[in-house]
Design a protein around this motif. Structure first.
Motif, short mmCIF file in Angstrom:
data_model
loop_
_atom_site.label_atom_id
_atom_site.label_comp_id
_atom_site.label_asym_id
_atom_site.label_seq_id
_atom_site.Cartn_x
_atom_site.Cartn_y
_atom_site.Cartn_z
N GLY A 92 0.78 -1.23 0.00
CA GLY A 92 0.00 0.00 0.00
C GLY A 92 0.81 1.28 0.00
N ARG A 95 -0.19 3.54 -2.97
CA ARG A 95 -1.52 4.11 -2.68
C ARG A 95 -1.39 5.28 -1.70
NH1 ARG A 95 -6.59 2.52 -3.44
NH2 ARG A 95 -5.96 0.44 -4.11
N THR A 99 -2.40 9.12 -2.44
CA THR A 99 -3.28 9.87 -1.52
C THR A 99 -2.61 11.18 -1.11
OG1 THR A 99 -4.34 7.85 -0.74
CG2 THR A 99 -4.48 9.79 0.70
N LEU A 131 -6.35 2.61 -8.70
CA LEU A 131 -6.22 3.77 -7.81
C LEU A 131 -7.13 4.92 -8.23
CD1 LEU A 131 -2.34 3.72 -7.28
CD2 LEU A 131 -4.11 3.09 -5.62
#
Length: 157
Positions: A92, A95, A99, A131
């Motif tokens: 992650g 990701r 973000t 994503l």
């Protein structure tokens, strides 16, 4: 496993060399697979530090286990050089840095995060689609008569 909060790399950071090494290692699989070769080959510690001075570089882990370069452009935040250490993939980190790019886009008043990925890297197209990115165009590097890159964007709510 936790990697802390994303942190910004300063131009004079002692992590500049580690950022460059991470990108080189993470992008090495592209050699011989993409044409033209990755712009990663033109990066030096000086160009990485220059990017940190003029734009933004965000990282996770010390030394960096994942990094992303961000560049504000008219109407969008460009996400480049997203790299994750091979031993840390699937946890992650990418990701979390995407973000962070969304957080920065909002802070800068930019409605879109944009990236480019090479035509040959179909696994990257799928990863970015997961994503929330959608294909918005294709482009060719100078001297090429065929698309070499795909542009993808994610609208920021």
């Amino acid at each position: 496993m936790t990697f802390g909060t994303p942190y910004q790399i300063a131009p004079d950071s002692p992590q500049i060399g580690a950022v460059l090494s991470l990108i080189r290692g993470s992008f090495a699989f592209m050699d011989g697979r993409i044409d033209p070769p990755s712009s990663m080959h033109r990066l030096t510690e000086k160009t990485v530090a220059d990017h940190a001075a003029r734009h933004e570089i965000w990282a996770l882990g010390t030394p960096p286990l994942a990094v992303v370069f961000l560049t504000a452009k008219p109407g969008r935040l460009y996400l480049g050089k997203l790299a994750v250490d091979a031993s840390m993939r699937g946890q992650g980190l990418a990701r979390r840095l995407v973000t962070q790019a969304e957080v920065r886009a909002r802070a800068l008043g930019l409605p879109v995060v944009e990236l480019e990925t090479r035509v040959e890297l179909v696994e990257n197209h799928a990863a970015f689609a997961r994503l929330g990115f959608v294909k918005t165009g294709e482009s060719a590097h100078p001297g090429y008569d065929r698309p070499t890159s795909i542009t993808m964007q994610k609208a920021i709510a």
